[in-house]
Design a protein around this motif. Sequence first.
Motif, short mmCIF file in Angstrom:
data_model
loop_
_atom_site.label_atom_id
_atom_site.label_comp_id
_atom_site.label_asym_id
_atom_site.label_seq_id
_atom_site.Cartn_x
_atom_site.Cartn_y
_atom_site.Cartn_z
N UNK A 52 2.52 -0.40 -4.60
CA UNK A 52 1.16 -0.45 -5.12
C UNK A 52 0.78 -1.78 -5.72
N UNK A 53 1.69 -2.75 -5.72
CA UNK A 53 1.41 -4.07 -6.27
C UNK A 53 1.41 -5.09 -5.14
N UNK A 54 1.02 -6.30 -5.48
CA UNK A 54 1.04 -7.42 -4.54
C UNK A 54 2.18 -8.35 -4.94
N UNK A 55 3.05 -8.61 -4.03
CA UNK A 55 4.26 -9.39 -4.32
C UNK A 55 4.35 -10.59 -3.37
N UNK A 56 4.92 -11.66 -3.90
CA UNK A 56 5.22 -12.82 -3.06
C UNK A 56 6.62 -12.65 -2.49
N UNK A 57 6.70 -12.59 -1.19
CA UNK A 57 7.99 -12.38 -0.53
C UNK A 57 8.22 -13.51 0.48
N UNK A 58 9.50 -13.82 0.66
CA UNK A 58 9.91 -14.80 1.68
C UNK A 58 10.68 -14.03 2.74
N UNK A 112 0.84 -1.19 0.00
CA UNK A 112 0.00 0.00 0.00
C UNK A 112 0.88 1.24 0.00
N UNK A 113 0.71 2.16 -0.97
CA UNK A 113 1.58 3.34 -1.04
C UNK A 113 1.54 4.18 0.24
N UNK A 114 0.38 4.26 0.88
CA UNK A 114 0.28 5.07 2.10
C UNK A 114 1.09 4.46 3.23
N UNK A 115 1.01 3.14 3.37
CA UNK A 115 1.78 2.47 4.42
C UNK A 115 3.28 2.52 4.12
N UNK A 116 3.63 2.38 2.84
CA UNK A 116 5.04 2.46 2.47
C UNK A 116 5.58 3.84 2.74
N UNK A 117 4.79 4.87 2.46
CA UNK A 117 5.24 6.24 2.72
C UNK A 117 5.49 6.45 4.21
N UNK A 118 4.66 5.82 5.05
CA UNK A 118 4.85 5.95 6.50
C UNK A 118 5.81 4.91 7.05
N UNK A 119 6.36 4.07 6.19
CA UNK A 119 7.31 3.02 6.55
C UNK A 119 6.71 2.05 7.56
N UNK A 120 5.42 1.75 7.36
CA UNK A 120 4.74 0.78 8.22
C UNK A 120 4.87 -0.63 7.60
N UNK A 156 13.77 -6.39 5.94
CA UNK A 156 13.95 -7.09 4.66
C UNK A 156 13.00 -6.53 3.61
N UNK A 157 11.73 -6.33 4.00
CA UNK A 157 10.77 -5.76 3.06
C UNK A 157 11.14 -4.34 2.67
N UNK A 158 11.62 -3.57 3.62
CA UNK A 158 12.04 -2.19 3.32
C UNK A 158 13.20 -2.18 2.35
N UNK A 159 14.15 -3.09 2.51
CA UNK A 159 15.27 -3.16 1.58
C UNK A 159 14.80 -3.56 0.19
N UNK A 160 13.79 -4.43 0.12
CA UNK A 160 13.27 -4.83 -1.18
C UNK A 160 12.61 -3.65 -1.90
N UNK A 161 11.85 -2.85 -1.15
CA UNK A 161 11.22 -1.67 -1.75
C UNK A 161 12.26 -0.64 -2.15
N UNK A 162 13.29 -0.46 -1.31
CA UNK A 162 14.34 0.50 -1.66
C UNK A 162 15.09 0.07 -2.90
N UNK A 178 13.77 -1.57 -5.49
CA UNK A 178 12.91 -1.47 -6.68
C UNK A 178 11.63 -0.75 -6.28
N UNK A 179 11.58 0.55 -6.48
CA UNK A 179 10.41 1.35 -6.09
C UNK A 179 9.20 1.08 -6.97
N UNK A 180 9.37 0.44 -8.10
CA UNK A 180 8.25 0.19 -9.00
C UNK A 180 7.26 -0.83 -8.44
N UNK A 181 7.63 -1.57 -7.41
CA UNK A 181 6.74 -2.59 -6.86
C UNK A 181 5.73 -1.98 -5.91
#
Length: 437
Positions: free
Chosen positions: A144-150, A87-95, A131-137, A139-142
Motif C-alpha cells: 500500500x506504499x510507494x517504495x524505491x526499488x532497484x 497496490x494491495x489488489x495487485x499484490x494479492x493477485x501477485x501481479x 525480486x519484488x515478491x521476495x521484498x514484499x514477503x 516485509x508485508x508492511x510496505x
Amino acid sequence: MTDLLEQDISAAPPSPAPAATSKSRHRSEAFARRLRARHAAERRFRLAGAAAVALAALVLVLLLGSIVARGGSAFWETRIRLEVTLDPAEVADRNYTVLLRRALHAQFPQVTDRAGRRVLNELLSSGAPYELEAMVAGDASIIGTTRTVWVRADDEIDQLVKGRYRRDLPESERGLSDAKIAAADTLMAGGALAQGFNTTLFTAGDSREPEQAGIGGAIVGSLLTLLVTMALSVPVGVSAAVYLEEFAPKNRWTDLIEVNINNLAAVPSIIFGLLGLAVFLGFFGMPRSAPLVGGLVMALMTLPVIIIASRVALKSVPPSVREAALGIGASPLQTVLHHVLPLAMPGILTGTIIGMARALGETAPLLMIGMVAFIVDVPHGLTDSATVLPVQIYMWADSPERAFTERTSAAILILLGVLILLNGAAVVLRKLFERRW
C-alpha cells in the motif's frame, strides 16, 4: 761403458717439468679458443632458458589478461531504479510484473503506443518480479506504499552499459535496437541506471537468462563431489600405500599391483567416466547426475595419484627411524603408525591436495555420468541432481548469448582461483610439516 752413458745423459736435453707443460698447454691459443666456445655455449643455453621462461610468462599473462578482460565485468550487474506503488489488489493477485511495468512507464510519459511500451518492458529482467515478491514477503508492511526499488535489468541493457555493444554500427548489425539504446540512455541520464556487485553470480543456480545465471549451484555441487572423493580416496589410498611399502612381500603379485597402479595414473580420465556409467549407473542403478556418483568416479581417478604420492613420502623417511623404533621394542605396526606415518604426512598431504585439485578441474568423467544436466536449484544432498564448476563452464561456453561469454570467463577465473588456493595450500602444508634429515 759407464762414461759413455753419462755422456749420453748429459747430452740429452732436459725434459720440461709437468707443471710447466700443463701451464703452457692452458695458455695455448687452441685451449683458449675451446674455453671461449664452451663459455659461449653456456651463455646461449642460459639465454635460451631465460627466453623460454619469458615466453611462457608472456603467454600466461596474455591468456589471463584475455580472461580478465572478458570476465571481469561479470562481477558487476546493472540495475534499474523504480518508484513502485504496491497496490494491495495487485499484490494479492501477485501481479508484480504489472507493478514494475507501471513504475517504468511512469518514467516515460511520452511513450504511449504499444510498440514503445513493449520496448520499455524488455528493459527489465524476467526475474525482476520475483525480486519484488521476495521484498514484499520479507516485509508485508510496505504493501500500500510507494517504495524505491532497484531491480535487475535485462542482459542486453547490462551489456550495453558495460560497453559490449558498438553504438557506431547500424542497427541491423548491432543486435540491439535504437529504441532500447535511447531508453537506456534516458534512464542513465536520470540516475535510474547503475551498477552494483553481482551477488547473483555466487548464490544462484543456472538459468536460461544470463543476468539470472550463477555458479552457486555448481560450487555446492563441486564441494559435495569433492567431499565424497576425499572420504573414499584418502583413507583407501594411504592404507594401500602403507601396505605396499611397509608390509607387502616383494613378489610377482605385488610387482603386478604396482605396475597396474602406475598405469592407472596415466589412464585418460574419460575412461573412469565410462566405468562409472557402466558400473554405478548401469549395474547399481545409482541416481544420475548426483554428487555421490561423481565422487565415486573421481575417487577412482584420484586413487592412483594418492597411492603413488604416499609411497614416495613413505620412502623418504630414513630407515634409521624404523630401526630405532624396532630396536626399542615397537611392533612393525606401531613403528609405522607412531613414527613413519607422521613423518611422511607432508608428502601425503601434498599428494592428496594435488589429487583433489585434479578432481576439481575434471570435466570428461562427469559428462559421462550425466552431470551436464541443466540444474536450476542449488543441491542440498549427495543424491540431489547437481553439476560442477568445470561442467558449468562447458555449458555456458556453448551458449549463444553474448552475456554468457562474460560469465564463462568469470567462472574460469573463480575456478583458477580455487585451484591456485589448493596448490598454495599444498606448498604451505609441505613447508609447515617438512622435516630435513
